[in-house]
Design a protein around this motif. Structure first.
Motif, PDB file in Angstrom:
ATOM      1  N   ASN A 130       0.832  -1.205   0.000  1.00 14.74           N
ATOM      2  CA  ASN A 130       0.000   0.000   0.000  1.00 14.74           C
ATOM      3  C   ASN A 130       0.868   1.257   0.000  1.00 14.74           C
ATOM      4  O   ASN A 130       0.471   2.289   0.496  1.00 14.74           O
ATOM      5  CB  ASN A 130      -0.969  -0.005   1.189  1.00 14.74           C
ATOM      6  N   TYR A 131       2.089   1.144  -0.544  1.00 13.20           N
ATOM      7  CA  TYR A 131       3.013   2.266  -0.600  1.00 13.20           C
ATOM      8  C   TYR A 131       3.803   2.216  -1.916  1.00 13.20           C
ATOM      9  O   TYR A 131       3.922   1.166  -2.535  1.00 13.20           O
ATOM     10  CB  TYR A 131       3.996   2.218   0.576  1.00 13.20           C
ATOM     11  N   VAL A 132       4.305   3.353  -2.323  1.00 12.89           N
ATOM     12  CA  VAL A 132       5.209   3.443  -3.462  1.00 12.89           C
ATOM     13  C   VAL A 132       6.342   4.381  -3.080  1.00 12.89           C
ATOM     14  O   VAL A 132       6.140   5.257  -2.243  1.00 12.89           O
ATOM     15  CB  VAL A 132       4.495   3.934  -4.753  1.00 12.89           C
ATOM     16  N   PRO A 133       7.513   4.278  -3.608  1.00 15.15           N
ATOM     17  CA  PRO A 133       7.898   3.240  -4.552  1.00 15.15           C
ATOM     18  C   PRO A 133       8.156   1.905  -3.839  1.00 15.15           C
ATOM     19  O   PRO A 133       8.454   1.865  -2.652  1.00 15.15           O
ATOM     20  CB  PRO A 133       9.192   3.779  -5.166  1.00 15.15           C
ATOM     21  N   TYR A 134       8.046   0.835  -4.598  1.00 18.11           N
ATOM     22  CA  TYR A 134       8.348  -0.513  -4.119  1.00 18.11           C
ATOM     23  C   TYR A 134       9.853  -0.719  -4.267  1.00 18.11           C
ATOM     24  O   TYR A 134      10.436  -0.315  -5.267  1.00 18.11           O
ATOM     25  CB  TYR A 134       7.571  -1.527  -4.956  1.00 18.11           C
ATOM     26  N   GLN A 135      10.484  -1.307  -3.286  1.00 21.03           N
ATOM     27  CA  GLN A 135      11.936  -1.482  -3.303  1.00 21.03           C
ATOM     28  C   GLN A 135      12.304  -2.906  -3.738  1.00 21.03           C
ATOM     29  O   GLN A 135      11.882  -3.874  -3.106  1.00 21.03           O
ATOM     30  CB  GLN A 135      12.526  -1.224  -1.911  1.00 21.03           C
ATOM     31  N   ILE A 136      13.072  -3.012  -4.813  1.00 13.81           N
ATOM     32  CA  ILE A 136      13.587  -4.298  -5.267  1.00 13.81           C
ATOM     33  C   ILE A 136      15.002  -4.429  -4.725  1.00 13.81           C
ATOM     34  O   ILE A 136      15.828  -3.529  -4.917  1.00 13.81           O
ATOM     35  CB  ILE A 136      13.638  -4.371  -6.810  1.00 13.81           C
ATOM     36  N   GLN A 137      15.295  -5.544  -4.045  1.00 17.72           N
ATOM     37  CA  GLN A 137      16.632  -5.778  -3.514  1.00 17.72           C
ATOM     38  C   GLN A 137      17.167  -7.092  -4.042  1.00 17.72           C
ATOM     39  O   GLN A 137      16.420  -8.060  -4.214  1.00 17.72           O
ATOM     40  CB  GLN A 137      16.627  -5.857  -1.996  1.00 17.72           C
ATOM     41  N   GLY A 138      18.482  -7.119  -4.306  1.00 17.92           N
ATOM     42  CA  GLY A 138      19.113  -8.338  -4.776  1.00 17.92           C
ATOM     43  C   GLY A 138      20.618  -8.275  -4.616  1.00 17.92           C
ATOM     44  O   GLY A 138      21.173  -7.282  -4.149  1.00 17.92           O
ATOM     45  N   GLN A 139      21.283  -9.363  -5.046  1.00 17.24           N
ATOM     46  CA  GLN A 139      22.729  -9.458  -4.914  1.00 17.24           C
ATOM     47  C   GLN A 139      23.249 -10.481  -5.918  1.00 17.24           C
ATOM     48  O   GLN A 139      22.552 -11.437  -6.263  1.00 17.24           O
ATOM     49  CB  GLN A 139      23.095  -9.891  -3.500  1.00 17.24           C
ATOM     50  N   PRO A 185      14.269   1.544  -6.327  1.00 18.88           N
ATOM     51  CA  PRO A 185      12.852   1.866  -6.197  1.00 18.88           C
ATOM     52  C   PRO A 185      12.141   1.702  -7.541  1.00 18.88           C
ATOM     53  O   PRO A 185      12.670   2.070  -8.582  1.00 18.88           O
ATOM     54  CB  PRO A 185      12.852   3.327  -5.751  1.00 18.88           C
ATOM     55  N   VAL A 186      10.951   1.120  -7.490  1.00 20.51           N
ATOM     56  CA  VAL A 186      10.135   0.930  -8.689  1.00 20.51           C
ATOM     57  C   VAL A 186       8.772   1.565  -8.428  1.00 20.51           C
ATOM     58  O   VAL A 186       8.101   1.227  -7.450  1.00 20.51           O
ATOM     59  CB  VAL A 186       9.955  -0.574  -9.020  1.00 20.51           C
ATOM     60  N   GLU A 187       8.402   2.502  -9.289  1.00 17.25           N
ATOM     61  CA  GLU A 187       7.077   3.116  -9.170  1.00 17.25           C
ATOM     62  C   GLU A 187       6.025   2.104  -9.615  1.00 17.25           C
ATOM     63  O   GLU A 187       6.229   1.371 -10.586  1.00 17.25           O
ATOM     64  CB  GLU A 187       6.991   4.379 -10.020  1.00 17.25           C
ATOM     65  N   ALA A 233       3.958  -7.202  -8.024  1.00 17.95           N
ATOM     66  CA  ALA A 233       3.615  -6.352  -6.887  1.00 17.95           C
ATOM     67  C   ALA A 233       2.238  -5.760  -7.154  1.00 17.95           C
ATOM     68  O   ALA A 233       2.022  -5.110  -8.178  1.00 17.95           O
ATOM     69  CB  ALA A 233       4.641  -5.246  -6.705  1.00 17.95           C
ATOM     70  N   VAL A 234       1.315  -6.028  -6.262  1.00 12.34           N
ATOM     71  CA  VAL A 234      -0.034  -5.479  -6.371  1.00 12.34           C
ATOM     72  C   VAL A 234      -0.100  -4.255  -5.465  1.00 12.34           C
ATOM     73  O   VAL A 234       0.099  -4.354  -4.264  1.00 12.34           O
ATOM     74  CB  VAL A 234      -1.101  -6.512  -5.968  1.00 12.34           C
ATOM     75  N   TYR A 235      -0.356  -3.091  -6.084  1.00 12.21           N
ATOM     76  CA  TYR A 235      -0.441  -1.847  -5.330  1.00 12.21           C
ATOM     77  C   TYR A 235      -1.898  -1.547  -5.028  1.00 12.21           C
ATOM     78  O   TYR A 235      -2.707  -1.370  -5.927  1.00 12.21           O
ATOM     79  CB  TYR A 235       0.210  -0.707  -6.126  1.00 12.21           C
ATOM     80  N   GLU A 236      -2.227  -1.517  -3.740  1.00 15.37           N
ATOM     81  CA  GLU A 236      -3.565  -1.195  -3.276  1.00 15.37           C
ATOM     82  C   GLU A 236      -3.455  -0.015  -2.304  1.00 15.37           C
ATOM     83  O   GLU A 236      -3.200  -0.207  -1.135  1.00 15.37           O
ATOM     84  CB  GLU A 236      -4.197  -2.394  -2.572  1.00 15.37           C
ATOM     85  N   PRO A 237      -3.628   1.232  -2.823  1.00 21.89           N
ATOM     86  CA  PRO A 237      -3.456   2.412  -1.964  1.00 21.89           C
ATOM     87  C   PRO A 237      -4.502   2.498  -0.868  1.00 21.89           C
ATOM     88  O   PRO A 237      -5.509   1.894  -0.889  1.00 21.89           O
ATOM     89  CB  PRO A 237      -3.588   3.577  -2.928  1.00 21.89           C
TER      90      PRO A 237
END
Length: 79
Positions: free
Chosen positions: A13-22, A47-49, A75-79
């Motif tokens: 329920n927030y943006v931006p969504y954070q993608i993390q990896g290595q 960050p991904v909008e 990612a399902v964005y539900e504000p």
């Protein structure tokens, strides 16, 4: 070895969504249309909008030897 720490399926329920990896090698990382380089062993956070509803996020990591690994996240964005 390349890995993604972010959930492959998430509802947020927030943006931006954070993608993390290595990755354990120097790689070029593509997240949707954003491209950047990552030194071996580094963790990245990008960050991904998101638009409201389901969002498909594709992450591709490739090294200089031509090895490539890809991940698809939703990612399902539900504000």
């Amino acid at each position: 070895t390349a890995r993604i720490f972010s959930a492959l399926d998430a509802t947020v329920n927030y943006v931006p969504y954070q993608i993390q990896g290595q990755a354990n090698r120097d790689v070029v990382v593509t997240v949707n249309e954003a491209i950047f380089t990552l030194p071996a062993g580094s963790v990245f956070t990008l960050p991904v909008e998101l638009e409201e509803g389901p969002n498909l996020i594709e992450v591709i990591m490739s090294d200089q030897d031509g090895n490539e690994v890809s991940f698809e996240l939703t990612a399902v964005y539900e504000p």
